[in-house]
Scaffold this active site. Structure first.
Site, PDB file in Angstrom:
ATOM      1  N   SER A 126       0.902  -1.010   0.051  1.00 30.79           N
ATOM      2  CA  SER A 126      -0.017  -0.120  -0.041  1.00 30.79           C
ATOM      3  C   SER A 126       0.828   1.488  -0.092  1.00 30.79           C
ATOM      4  CB  SER A 126      -0.902  -0.002   1.166  1.00 30.79           C
ATOM      5  OG  SER A 126      -1.473   1.170   1.640  1.00 30.79           O
ATOM      6  N   TYR A 151      -1.812  -0.833  11.170  1.00 30.91           N
ATOM      7  CA  TYR A 151      -2.125  -1.336   9.890  1.00 30.91           C
ATOM      8  C   TYR A 151      -0.702  -1.032   8.968  1.00 30.91           C
ATOM      9  CZ  TYR A 151      -3.503  -1.236   5.073  1.00 30.91           C
ATOM     10  OH  TYR A 151      -3.320  -1.171   3.680  1.00 30.91           O
ATOM     11  N   LYS A 155       2.395  -3.452   6.894  1.00 34.77           N
ATOM     12  CA  LYS A 155       2.673  -3.492   5.389  1.00 34.77           C
ATOM     13  C   LYS A 155       4.099  -3.233   5.080  1.00 34.77           C
ATOM     14  CE  LYS A 155      -1.046  -4.454   3.336  1.00 34.77           C
ATOM     15  NZ  LYS A 155      -1.330  -5.691   2.929  1.00 34.77           N
TER      16      LYS A 155
HETATM   17  C1  UD1 Z   1      -6.309   3.819   4.037  1.00 37.12           C
HETATM   18  C2  UD1 Z   1      -4.882   3.766   4.077  1.00 37.12           C
HETATM   19  C3  UD1 Z   1      -4.514   2.840   2.904  1.00 37.12           C
HETATM   20  C4  UD1 Z   1      -5.324   1.575   3.050  1.00 37.12           C
HETATM   21  C5  UD1 Z   1      -6.626   1.810   2.813  1.00 37.12           C
HETATM   22  C6  UD1 Z   1      -7.629   0.574   2.614  1.00 37.12           C
HETATM   23  C7  UD1 Z   1      -3.621   5.093   5.534  1.00 37.12           C
HETATM   24  C8  UD1 Z   1      -2.805   6.281   5.499  1.00 37.12           C
HETATM   25  N1  UD1 Z   1      -4.151   4.639   4.129  1.00 37.12           N
HETATM   26  O1  UD1 Z   1      -6.446   4.925   3.070  1.00 37.12           O
HETATM   27  O2  UD1 Z   1      -3.248   2.297   3.194  1.00 37.12           O
HETATM   28  O3  UD1 Z   1      -4.961   0.768   1.741  1.00 37.12           O
HETATM   29  O4  UD1 Z   1      -7.087   2.819   3.900  1.00 37.12           O
HETATM   30  O5  UD1 Z   1      -8.451   0.440   3.901  1.00 37.12           O
HETATM   31  O6  UD1 Z   1      -3.157   4.405   6.226  1.00 37.12           O
HETATM   32  N2  UD1 Z   1     -12.822  10.303   4.140  1.00 37.12           N
HETATM   33  C9  UD1 Z   1     -13.687  11.024   4.747  1.00 37.12           C
HETATM   34  N3  UD1 Z   1     -14.945  10.337   5.016  1.00 37.12           N
HETATM   35  C10 UD1 Z   1     -15.167   9.188   5.273  1.00 37.12           C
HETATM   36  C11 UD1 Z   1     -14.196   8.287   4.818  1.00 37.12           C
HETATM   37  C12 UD1 Z   1     -12.945   8.731   4.351  1.00 37.12           C
HETATM   38  O7  UD1 Z   1     -13.725  12.252   4.624  1.00 37.12           O
HETATM   39  O8  UD1 Z   1     -16.088   8.701   5.658  1.00 37.12           O
HETATM   40  C13 UD1 Z   1     -11.579  10.716   3.652  1.00 37.12           C
HETATM   41  C14 UD1 Z   1     -10.376  10.314   4.246  1.00 37.12           C
HETATM   42  O9  UD1 Z   1     -10.215  11.524   5.355  1.00 37.12           O
HETATM   43  C15 UD1 Z   1      -9.256  10.379   3.503  1.00 37.12           C
HETATM   44  C16 UD1 Z   1     -10.131   9.985   2.120  1.00 37.12           C
HETATM   45  O10 UD1 Z   1     -11.514  10.112   2.454  1.00 37.12           O
HETATM   46  O11 UD1 Z   1      -8.972  11.709   3.232  1.00 37.12           O
HETATM   47  C17 UD1 Z   1      -9.848   8.649   1.615  1.00 37.12           C
HETATM   48  O12 UD1 Z   1     -10.192   7.738   3.001  1.00 37.12           O
HETATM   49  P1  UD1 Z   1      -9.954   6.208   2.619  1.00 37.12           P
HETATM   50  O13 UD1 Z   1     -10.954   5.608   1.610  1.00 37.12           O
HETATM   51  O14 UD1 Z   1     -10.307   5.925   4.124  1.00 37.12           O
HETATM   52  O15 UD1 Z   1      -8.540   5.787   2.320  1.00 37.12           O
HETATM   53  P2  UD1 Z   1      -7.304   6.215   3.020  1.00 37.12           P
HETATM   54  O16 UD1 Z   1      -7.196   6.642   4.528  1.00 37.12           O
HETATM   55  O17 UD1 Z   1      -6.604   7.115   1.962  1.00 37.12           O
END
Ligand code: UD1
Length: 345
Positions: A126, A151, A155
């Site tokens: 990842s 997590y 990785k």
């Molecule tokens: C995270 C992990 C990534 C992993 C993935 C799988 C980190 C930094 N990243 O990705 O390695 O493969 O999860 O689960 O550890 N967001 C919102 N509201 C929500 C959900 C998300 O605003 O309800 C925003 C988050 O703040 C982020 C973006 O959407 O900015 C993407 O979030 P998400 O889909 O959870 O993925 P990552 O956190 O990037």
């Protein structure tokens, strides 16, 4: 044609990869403990490809069970290892669960590979290994930053375990694929993401909000140093991502690797903010996604996107599906799930 073992082949990325492998003529054996996935996924795979993969309900942390499975299925050419826990928040609460599951699964496989004469391993890593990079876009040579969650740490550790193992024994060949943010579903809407309970990830939360399962999406922070203040990610279509696994596998099996260990970033090269994704989703699907800006989520990285040029050049692979199409596929899949749950209610 080769024989490929896919761990967690009923999971989100695993199931899409099984489809691509089968469509390229590979024989697939799926190993899964169904902890975070559904056996029904095999029906979806069969509907798309016409082939039901061989299925073994085993936990990869079970060394003896895995050993017996390899005895039953001789002459496996390669393993694609997806099986891992992946919820960042949960890993902070239950670190030992994550260390045990993610690390032991890999160690078992690495120990069993020479016993069963399997040389090739594709490992699911990842972009989390880069933490918040100093320079964007991120190349494969960007340094690891201290992991922000157990997590993320698993990785990094898993990549180090693979590196050390290969260093100690030239029998092993591996390709490590560092995914950015996988989203979307198969164009057939027969398979897609099946989050367990309340989704952690952005896209399933968007689709569940659009369909009315969730009242509103919480956008975690709009005070980041980005144009609209929300975090930026590189969203990669899951089918494109799946195809990269087939390219990696073929590269290994055709002896095209430059080193016994190779690492590739799998992203599009384009960074999009949370608000941009929400707006684009609303536009292409003509639906509303009610959302509210709240405080930052602990452990979130401000911005990260890939430099995928090394994968483009060496794997002959490129993310191709337009983002609009990917967002439409996520919505089609959510609607299909809603139909299914109506039928079973
Ligand atoms: C995270 C992990 C990534 C992993 C993935 C799988 C980190 C930094 N990243 O990705 O390695 O493969 O999860 O689960 O550890 N967001 C919102 N509201 C929500 C959900 C998300 O605003 O309800 C925003 C988050 O703040 C982020 C973006 O959407 O900015 C993407 O979030 P998400 O889909 O959870 O993925 P990552 O956190 O990037």
């Amino acid at each position: 044609m080769s024989k490929v073992l896919v761990t967690c082949g009923t999971g989100y990325i695993g199931s899409h990869t099984v489809v691509e492998l089968q469509q390229e003529g590979h024989e697939v054996i799926v190993v899964d403990n169904l902890f975070n996935s559904d056996i029904e996924v095999l029906n979806g795979i069969e509907k798309i490809t016409g082939i039901r993969p061989t299925f073994e309900n085993i936990d990869c942390t079970d060394y003896v069970g895995m050993d017996r499975m390899f005895e039953r299925h001789k002459n496996i050419d390669a393993i694609i290892h997806f099986a891992a826990y992946k919820a960042v928040g949960e890993s902070v609460e239950k670190p030992l669960l994550y260390y045990r599951n993610n690390i032991l699964s890999l160690v078992n496989l690495l120990q069993l590979m020479p016993v069963h004469k399997i040389k090739h391993l594709v490992f699911s890593s990842s972009c989390t290994v880069y933490g918040q990079p100093d320079i964007l876009p991120v190349t494969e040579n960007s340094p690891f930053k201290p992991a922000l969650s157990p997590y993320g740490n698993t990785k990094q550790i898993c990549e180090e375990i693979i590196r050390d193992t290969i260093h100690s024994n030239s029998f092993y060949h591996s390709i490590v694929l560092r995914y950015f943010n996988p989203i979307g579903a198969h164009p057939s809407a027969e398979i897609g993401e099946l989050p367990n309970g309340v989704p952690n990830n952005l896209l399933p939360f968007i689709t569940q909000t659009a369909i009315g399962i969730r009242k509103q999406l919480l956008v975690y922070g709009n005070d980041y140093n980005t144009p609209d203040g929300t975090c930026i990610r590189d969203y990669i279509d899951v089918v494109d991502l799946a195809k990269a696994h087939v390219s990696a596998l073929n590269r290994m099996l055709n002896h095209q690797q430059k080193n016994n260990l190779e690492v590739f970033n799998l992203g599009t090269g384009r960074g999009l903010s949370v608000l941009e994704i929400i707006k684009m989703f609303e536009k292409v699907n003509n639906v509303k996604v009610p959302y509210k800006i709240v405080g930052r989520r602990e452990g979130d990285i401000e911005k990260v996107w890939a430099d995928p040029s090394y994968a483009n050049k060496e794997l002959g692979w490129k993310a191709q599906r337009p983002l609009e199409e990917t967002l439409r596929s996520a919505w089609e899949w959510e609607k299909k799930l809603a139909e299914r749950s109506k039928q079973t209610a």
